[in-house]
Design a protein around this motif. Structure first.
Motif, PDB file in Angstrom:
ATOM      1  N   ASP A   4      54.689  43.611 -12.563  1.00  0.00           N
ATOM      2  CA  ASP A   4      53.732  44.330 -13.470  1.00  0.00           C
ATOM      3  C   ASP A   4      53.884  45.736 -13.211  1.00  0.00           C
ATOM      4  N   PHE A   5      54.210  46.070 -12.015  1.00  0.00           N
ATOM      5  CA  PHE A   5      54.365  47.640 -11.723  1.00  0.00           C
ATOM      6  C   PHE A   5      55.197  48.492 -12.607  1.00  0.00           C
ATOM      7  N   PHE A   6      56.393  47.739 -13.210  1.00  0.00           N
ATOM      8  CA  PHE A   6      57.066  48.463 -14.293  1.00  0.00           C
ATOM      9  C   PHE A   6      56.770  48.239 -15.428  1.00  0.00           C
ATOM     10  N   LYS A   7      55.440  47.574 -15.807  1.00  0.00           N
ATOM     11  CA  LYS A   7      55.164  47.331 -16.975  1.00  0.00           C
ATOM     12  C   LYS A   7      54.777  48.537 -17.986  1.00  0.00           C
ATOM     13  N   GLY A   8      55.583  49.042 -18.974  1.00  0.00           N
ATOM     14  CA  GLY A   8      55.365  50.020 -19.796  1.00  0.00           C
ATOM     15  C   GLY A   8      55.933  51.391 -19.279  1.00  0.00           C
ATOM     16  N   LYS A   9      56.850  51.120 -18.224  1.00  0.00           N
ATOM     17  CA  LYS A   9      57.813  52.220 -17.747  1.00  0.00           C
ATOM     18  C   LYS A   9      59.078  52.139 -18.414  1.00  0.00           C
ATOM     19  N   LYS A  10      59.808  53.338 -18.750  1.00  0.00           N
ATOM     20  CA  LYS A  10      60.823  53.350 -19.346  1.00  0.00           C
ATOM     21  C   LYS A  10      61.957  53.836 -18.189  1.00  0.00           C
ATOM     22  N   CYS A  11      63.362  53.569 -18.416  1.00  0.00           N
ATOM     23  CA  CYS A  11      64.572  53.895 -17.899  1.00  0.00           C
ATOM     24  C   CYS A  11      64.680  55.615 -18.289  1.00  0.00           C
ATOM     25  N   GLY A  12      64.929  56.329 -17.023  1.00  0.00           N
ATOM     26  CA  GLY A  12      64.698  57.836 -17.060  1.00  0.00           C
ATOM     27  C   GLY A  12      66.012  57.940 -17.715  1.00  0.00           C
ATOM     28  N   LYS A  20      63.631  48.630 -12.117  1.00  0.00           N
ATOM     29  CA  LYS A  20      63.550  49.283 -10.656  1.00  0.00           C
ATOM     30  C   LYS A  20      63.359  50.696 -10.606  1.00  0.00           C
ATOM     31  N   ALA A  21      63.121  51.051  -9.433  1.00  0.00           N
ATOM     32  CA  ALA A  21      63.066  52.265  -9.136  1.00  0.00           C
ATOM     33  C   ALA A  21      63.943  52.890  -8.120  1.00  0.00           C
ATOM     34  N   MET A  22      64.942  53.818  -8.345  1.00  0.00           N
ATOM     35  CA  MET A  22      65.806  54.047  -7.285  1.00  0.00           C
ATOM     36  C   MET A  22      66.341  55.401  -7.597  1.00  0.00           C
ATOM     37  N   PHE A  23      66.532  56.428  -6.585  1.00  0.00           N
ATOM     38  CA  PHE A  23      66.950  57.994  -6.701  1.00  0.00           C
ATOM     39  C   PHE A  23      65.761  58.734  -7.512  1.00  0.00           C
ATOM     40  N   GLY A  24      64.565  58.314  -7.154  1.00  0.00           N
ATOM     41  CA  GLY A  24      63.503  59.082  -7.747  1.00  0.00           C
ATOM     42  C   GLY A  24      63.161  59.048  -9.257  1.00  0.00           C
ATOM     43  N   ARG A  25      63.630  57.859  -9.996  1.00  0.00           N
ATOM     44  CA  ARG A  25      63.743  57.591 -11.232  1.00  0.00           C
ATOM     45  C   ARG A  25      63.397  56.043 -11.486  1.00  0.00           C
ATOM     46  N   TYR A  26      62.991  55.625 -12.475  1.00  0.00           N
ATOM     47  CA  TYR A  26      62.683  54.484 -13.132  1.00  0.00           C
ATOM     48  C   TYR A  26      64.058  54.061 -13.826  1.00  0.00           C
ATOM     49  N   LEU A  27      64.633  52.793 -13.384  1.00  0.00           N
ATOM     50  CA  LEU A  27      65.927  52.552 -14.226  1.00  0.00           C
ATOM     51  C   LEU A  27      65.728  51.090 -14.654  1.00  0.00           C
ATOM     52  N   CYS A  28      66.781  50.848 -15.770  1.00  0.00           N
ATOM     53  CA  CYS A  28      66.809  49.651 -16.097  1.00  0.00           C
ATOM     54  C   CYS A  28      68.066  48.911 -15.495  1.00  0.00           C
ATOM     55  N   ASP A  29      68.399  47.668 -15.911  1.00  0.00           N
ATOM     56  CA  ASP A  29      69.461  46.913 -15.213  1.00  0.00           C
ATOM     57  C   ASP A  29      71.011  47.400 -15.427  1.00  0.00           C
ATOM     58  N   SER A  30      71.066  48.447 -16.308  1.00  0.00           N
ATOM     59  CA  SER A  30      72.373  48.793 -16.627  1.00  0.00           C
ATOM     60  C   SER A  30      72.891  49.665 -15.467  1.00  0.00           C
ATOM     61  N   GLU A  31      74.188  49.016 -15.163  1.00  0.00           N
ATOM     62  CA  GLU A  31      74.931  49.591 -14.159  1.00  0.00           C
ATOM     63  C   GLU A  31      75.443  51.220 -14.364  1.00  0.00           C
TER      64      GLU A  31
END
Length: 53
Positions: A4-12, A20-31
């Motif tokens: 639920d933490f990512f609900k409403g958040k968009k990939c940067g 997920k959140a990595m490298f200081g950004r919100y990300l989708c599942d795309s490699e």
């Protein structure tokens, strides 16, 4: 199931729903988005400081 933490958040990178959140950004599942965020030289988000243990 996405937290639920990512609900409403968009990939940067691409704007899809974030999972997920990595490298200081919100990300989708795309490699592709993962590699773009990793290779970016931007510093986004807070800097973590070492604890005083």
């Amino acid at each position: 199931m996405v937290s639920d933490f990512f609900k409403g958040k968009k990939c940067g990178i691409c704007g899809k729903d974030a999972t997920k959140a990595m490298f200081g950004r919100y990300l989708c599942d795309s490699e592709e988005c993962y590699w773009k965020a990793r290779d970016s030289r931007e510093c986004i988000g807070k800097t973590m400081k070492p604890s005083g243990n």
